[in-house]
Design a protein around this motif. Structure first.
Motif, mmCIF file in Angstrom:
data_model
loop_
_atom_site.group_PDB
_atom_site.id
_atom_site.type_symbol
_atom_site.label_atom_id
_atom_site.label_comp_id
_atom_site.label_asym_id
_atom_site.label_seq_id
_atom_site.Cartn_x
_atom_site.Cartn_y
_atom_site.Cartn_z
ATOM 1 N N ALA A 120 47.334 56.729 32.642
ATOM 2 C CA ALA A 120 47.780 55.366 32.933
ATOM 3 C C ALA A 120 46.703 54.693 33.784
ATOM 4 C CB ALA A 120 49.096 55.411 33.686
ATOM 5 N N GLY A 124 51.138 55.087 36.356
ATOM 6 C CA GLY A 124 52.054 54.826 35.248
ATOM 7 C C GLY A 124 53.439 54.367 35.668
ATOM 8 N N VAL A 125 53.510 53.580 36.738
ATOM 9 C CA VAL A 125 54.812 53.019 37.135
ATOM 10 C C VAL A 125 55.347 52.117 36.019
ATOM 11 C CG1 VAL A 125 55.947 51.429 38.752
ATOM 12 C CG2 VAL A 125 54.393 53.195 39.623
ATOM 13 N N CYS A 144 54.443 45.592 24.767
ATOM 14 C CA CYS A 144 53.404 46.009 25.710
ATOM 15 C C CYS A 144 52.042 45.878 25.028
ATOM 16 C CB CYS A 144 53.658 47.426 26.217
ATOM 17 S SG CYS A 144 53.673 48.681 24.934
ATOM 18 N N VAL A 145 50.990 46.194 25.774
ATOM 19 C CA VAL A 145 49.646 45.948 25.263
ATOM 20 C C VAL A 145 48.914 47.266 25.022
ATOM 21 C CG1 VAL A 145 47.461 44.764 25.691
ATOM 22 C CG2 VAL A 145 49.591 43.779 26.546
ATOM 23 N N PRO A 157 42.597 44.387 24.093
ATOM 24 C CA PRO A 157 44.069 44.379 24.072
ATOM 25 C C PRO A 157 44.671 44.134 22.684
ATOM 26 C CG PRO A 157 43.225 42.370 25.117
ATOM 27 C CD PRO A 157 42.037 43.142 24.621
ATOM 28 N N GLY A 171 50.642 51.811 25.515
ATOM 29 C CA GLY A 171 50.364 50.700 26.444
ATOM 30 C C GLY A 171 49.693 51.151 27.732
ATOM 31 N N GLY A 173 47.342 52.009 30.672
ATOM 32 C CA GLY A 173 45.995 51.527 31.008
ATOM 33 C C GLY A 173 45.870 50.022 30.850
ATOM 34 N N SER A 177 41.111 42.159 29.642
ATOM 35 C CA SER A 177 40.742 40.853 29.085
ATOM 36 C C SER A 177 42.003 40.166 28.586
ATOM 37 C CB SER A 177 39.707 41.014 27.968
ATOM 38 O OG SER A 177 40.199 41.827 26.955
ATOM 39 N N SER A 181 49.790 38.440 24.341
ATOM 40 C CA SER A 181 51.008 39.264 24.309
ATOM 41 C C SER A 181 52.178 38.608 23.567
ATOM 42 C CB SER A 181 51.449 39.584 25.739
ATOM 43 O OG SER A 181 50.445 40.296 26.404
ATOM 44 N N CYS A 200 56.575 43.347 28.845
ATOM 45 C CA CYS A 200 55.656 43.697 29.941
ATOM 46 C C CYS A 200 54.483 42.728 29.874
ATOM 47 C CB CYS A 200 55.094 45.103 29.776
ATOM 48 S SG CYS A 200 56.336 46.375 29.588
ATOM 49 N N ASN A 227 51.098 42.226 38.738
ATOM 50 C CA ASN A 227 50.273 41.244 39.435
ATOM 51 C C ASN A 227 49.044 41.046 38.559
ATOM 52 O OD1 ASN A 227 50.966 42.866 42.574
ATOM 53 N ND2 ASN A 227 51.944 41.078 41.716
ATOM 54 N N ASN A 231 41.156 37.922 35.317
ATOM 55 C CA ASN A 231 40.983 38.685 34.086
ATOM 56 C C ASN A 231 39.715 38.210 33.355
ATOM 57 O OD1 ASN A 231 41.662 40.477 32.114
ATOM 58 N ND2 ASN A 231 43.565 39.476 31.502
ATOM 59 N N MET A 312 47.748 45.524 45.170
ATOM 60 C CA MET A 312 47.010 44.917 46.285
ATOM 61 C C MET A 312 47.741 45.031 47.624
ATOM 62 S SD MET A 312 47.500 40.928 45.677
ATOM 63 C CE MET A 312 49.060 40.258 45.176
ATOM 64 N N GLN A 327 51.608 52.317 44.378
ATOM 65 C CA GLN A 327 51.602 50.936 43.894
ATOM 66 C C GLN A 327 52.757 50.205 44.572
ATOM 67 O OE1 GLN A 327 51.246 52.942 39.860
ATOM 68 N NE2 GLN A 327 50.860 50.834 39.337
HETATM 69 P P1 FAD Z 1 50.308 51.581 33.179
HETATM 70 O O1 FAD Z 1 51.510 52.444 33.173
HETATM 71 O O2 FAD Z 1 49.002 52.145 32.812
HETATM 72 O O3 FAD Z 1 50.657 50.356 32.205
HETATM 73 C C1 FAD Z 1 49.767 49.293 32.032
HETATM 74 C C2 FAD Z 1 50.561 48.102 31.565
HETATM 75 O O4 FAD Z 1 49.686 46.978 31.534
HETATM 76 C C3 FAD Z 1 51.135 48.276 30.174
HETATM 77 O O5 FAD Z 1 52.474 47.882 30.174
HETATM 78 C C4 FAD Z 1 50.324 47.310 29.309
HETATM 79 O O6 FAD Z 1 51.178 46.704 28.387
HETATM 80 C C5 FAD Z 1 49.875 46.280 30.321
HETATM 81 N N1 FAD Z 1 48.601 45.669 29.977
HETATM 82 C C6 FAD Z 1 47.452 46.305 29.675
HETATM 83 N N2 FAD Z 1 46.476 45.411 29.470
HETATM 84 C C7 FAD Z 1 47.032 44.194 29.613
HETATM 85 C C8 FAD Z 1 46.522 42.873 29.516
HETATM 86 N N3 FAD Z 1 45.254 42.624 29.237
HETATM 87 N N4 FAD Z 1 47.376 41.853 29.724
HETATM 88 C C9 FAD Z 1 48.681 42.090 30.001
HETATM 89 N N5 FAD Z 1 49.211 43.315 30.132
HETATM 90 C C10 FAD Z 1 48.389 44.346 29.929
HETATM 91 N N6 FAD Z 1 47.319 44.226 40.383
HETATM 92 C C11 FAD Z 1 46.931 43.764 41.595
HETATM 93 O O7 FAD Z 1 47.504 44.154 42.596
HETATM 94 N N7 FAD Z 1 45.898 42.857 41.705
HETATM 95 C C12 FAD Z 1 45.240 42.390 40.601
HETATM 96 O O8 FAD Z 1 44.322 41.576 40.717
HETATM 97 C C13 FAD Z 1 45.637 42.848 39.321
HETATM 98 N N8 FAD Z 1 45.047 42.381 38.204
HETATM 99 C C14 FAD Z 1 45.510 42.788 36.973
HETATM 100 C C15 FAD Z 1 44.972 42.229 35.799
HETATM 101 C C16 FAD Z 1 45.499 42.571 34.555
HETATM 102 C C17 FAD Z 1 44.938 41.953 33.308
HETATM 103 C C18 FAD Z 1 46.563 43.492 34.453
HETATM 104 C C19 FAD Z 1 47.169 43.860 33.123
HETATM 105 C C20 FAD Z 1 47.080 44.067 35.603
HETATM 106 C C21 FAD Z 1 46.570 43.715 36.862
HETATM 107 N N9 FAD Z 1 47.094 44.254 38.033
HETATM 108 C C22 FAD Z 1 46.700 43.796 39.257
HETATM 109 C C23 FAD Z 1 48.096 45.321 37.982
HETATM 110 C C24 FAD Z 1 47.456 46.709 38.045
HETATM 111 O O9 FAD Z 1 46.201 46.784 37.527
HETATM 112 C C25 FAD Z 1 48.235 47.760 37.224
HETATM 113 O O10 FAD Z 1 48.448 47.275 35.975
HETATM 114 C C26 FAD Z 1 49.582 47.963 37.702
HETATM 115 O O11 FAD Z 1 49.486 48.342 39.015
HETATM 116 C C27 FAD Z 1 50.294 48.993 36.832
HETATM 117 O O12 FAD Z 1 49.636 50.236 36.856
HETATM 118 P P2 FAD Z 1 50.345 51.417 36.062
HETATM 119 O O13 FAD Z 1 49.583 52.688 36.195
HETATM 120 O O14 FAD Z 1 51.770 51.410 36.467
HETATM 121 O O15 FAD Z 1 50.177 50.827 34.564
#
Ligand code: FAD
Length: 464
Positions: A120, A124-125, A144-145, A157, A171, A173, A177, A181, A200, A227, A231, A312, A327
């Protein structure tokens, strides 16, 4: 006969207009053929028949993100409480005083959480909550993406309608860009088996989704936000940033990168985890790496989601890395709480600590960062440094700021204020003060006013 013809034409006219205005726009015409042009965040709405709603739904047309104030009422049953931005200056932040003004409607204090997923972005929250929602029968499908086709890379994406847990895992990671969605909404509307949906996504897409929610014909819609700030406009721009900015040799091996609380960019590959201080990045790399829509965004916090995941505001332990750290979990309403409870019950989510706290002041650092930001320097015609600091100096700077600067929730305040102030200056320079004020939600206008009143540095930058 002529009167009958006229009557027929008159009756047919609305149908022709509806047909024309509901014709999806071909993505190859992005951004010039899309209504918001350069400020289009490519949320995908215009690539569906729901394009007919674009003038009211798009986060970058008309009153734009100013509509968040009213939508907050509709979605959460109330607006966020007003807050004073400048006065939140406690040395150690009292977790019970988490300002809604900045972070949006909170139905419970912001928590720290960890997921249990590998591969993730963090732990992977997001994926855990989404997978549990499907397993628990809360929803029939998840938008999801995923990553693009077989030959594509981590930055590409590809929005999908996931109907199984296996699909949801695709989805994992962040693809750094703009992701269309909402492009899959016609597929959702056409599938009678989807009555309850989990979406999502990031703030601009969620705002458009909330604006067409009633037209989806769903029994229930859940929204799990992340958040999001700064991007990249395209997968190629993200890869250029890694190569030219961070100095990554083999971009094809990259699995993810983030701008972290230790003032360093972290990059992970299958075999390596590297960090580079922000201060060592060339100034010229910023502008082409950030989508123009992100410079007009005032919804870093994803105000209209039911629950939001980000990083953040989560403290990063010394030497910490993204895939081992906490997170933040921001629950905005009862739907958000039910998603979280369901994921905990299914062992896909652990709440680490009931409340996220923090320490350190952030305002001076936020206005100083705006003054030295290359986007702002280009607006006021200052020379943008082509080279970043030498490595050693950058490491010292990152270590000093990481030690003395804002941490935890205070870092989130710093990051949020910096983006609001920078983006305010961008929208004023692009659209003028009137449209800028209509486009900004109230919290952002209030914040700009408080910095103007209290901060000499910001007053100087604003005047320039
Ligand atoms: P994972 O379990 O790995 O899941 C990732 C999720 O992101 C999936 O649901 C997928 O559908 C979605 N995703 C993937 N790529 C994209 C995309 N391009 N657009 C929309 N959704 C997408 N957090 C901050 O605190 N500050 C930030 O500046 C910040 N910027 C981010 C920018 C983007 C484009 C995205 C998608 C997220 C951002 N985040 C930011 C959130 C952070 O990076 C993690 O996504 C979040 O903490 C979730 O991590 P995870 O391991 O739970 O995600």
């Amino acid at each position: 006969y002529t009167s009958i013809c006229r009557l027929c034409a008159l009756l047919a006219l609305p149908l022709i207009v509806i047909a024309l205005t509901s014709t999806p726009i071909n993505p190859s015409g992005w951004p010039s053929r899309f209504p918001a042009k350069d400020h289009c965040s490519r949320c995908g709405l215009c690539e569906t028949t729901l394009v007919s709603h674009v003038t009211d739904a798009c986060a970058f047309l008309g009153d734009g993100m100013g509509r968040i104030d009213g939508l907050e009422d509709e979605v959460h049953g109330r607006r966020r409480e007003d807050d004073l931005f400048w006065s939140k200056n406690d040395k150690v932040i009292n977790p019970s005083k988490q300002d809604e003004g900045r972070f949006g409607v909170l139905s419970q204090p912001i928590a720290l959480a960890r997921g249990v997923e590998t591969e993730a972005q963090w732990t992977g929250v997001v994926t855990g909550i989404a997978a549990a929602a499907l397993e628990g029968g809360l929803v029939d499908a998840v938008v999801c993406v995923a990553s693009g086709g077989m030959d594509s890379d981590f930055a590409d994406p590809d929005p999908i309608v996931a109907r199984t847990v296996e699909d949801v895992m695709r989805g994992r990671g962040v693809k750094p860009s703009l992701s269309p969605s909402l492009r899959v909404l016609d597929e959702v509307r056409e599938d009678p088996a989807i009555r309850r949906l989990l979406f999502c996504g990031v703030g601009c897409a969620v705002q458009a989704l909330r604006s067409v929610e009633k037209d989806l014909g769903l029994e229930e819609l859940f929204v799990l936000g992340t958040n999001c700030a700064d991007n990249s406009p395209t997968p190629q721009a993200a890869k250029n940033f890694l190569e030219a900015g961070v100095g990554v040799d083999d971009v094809s091996a990259v699995k993810g990168y983030e701008f972290m609380q230790d003032f360093r960019v972290h990059v992970k590959t299958d075999s390596e985890y590297t960090k580079k201080p922000y201060f060592c990045l060339p100034g010229t790399v910023a502008a082409p790496s950030i989508a123009t829509s992100c410079l007009a965004c005032f919804d870093y916090m994803n105000s209209l989601a039911d629950v939001v995941v980000g990083y953040m505001g989560a403290p990063l332990p010394k030497g910490g890395r993204m895939d081992h750290a906490d997170q933040t979990l921001t629950v905005r309403n009862t739907k958000g709480a039910s998603l979280v409870d369901n994921a905990i019950a299914r062992n896909r989510l652990n709440i680490q600590n009931p409340v996220a706290g923090g320490s350190g002041k952030h305002e001076k650092l936020a206005s100083a960062t705006v003054a030295k930001d290359s986007v702002i320097m280009s607006i006021i015609d200052e020379n943008i440094p082509e080279k970043g600091m030498p490595r050693l100096a950058g490491e010292v700077m990152a270590t000093v700021l990481g030690g003395l600067g804002p941490k935890g929730v205070a870092f989130a305040r710093y990051s949020l204020d910096y983006h609001v102030l920078r983006n305010y200056l961008h929208v004023v320079s692009e659209w003028g003060e009137n449209r800028a004020n209509k486009h900004m939600p109230k919290y952002a206008r209030d914040m700009v006013e408080e910095y103007t009143l209290n901060d000499e540095q910001f007053r100087t930058t604003r005047k320039a």
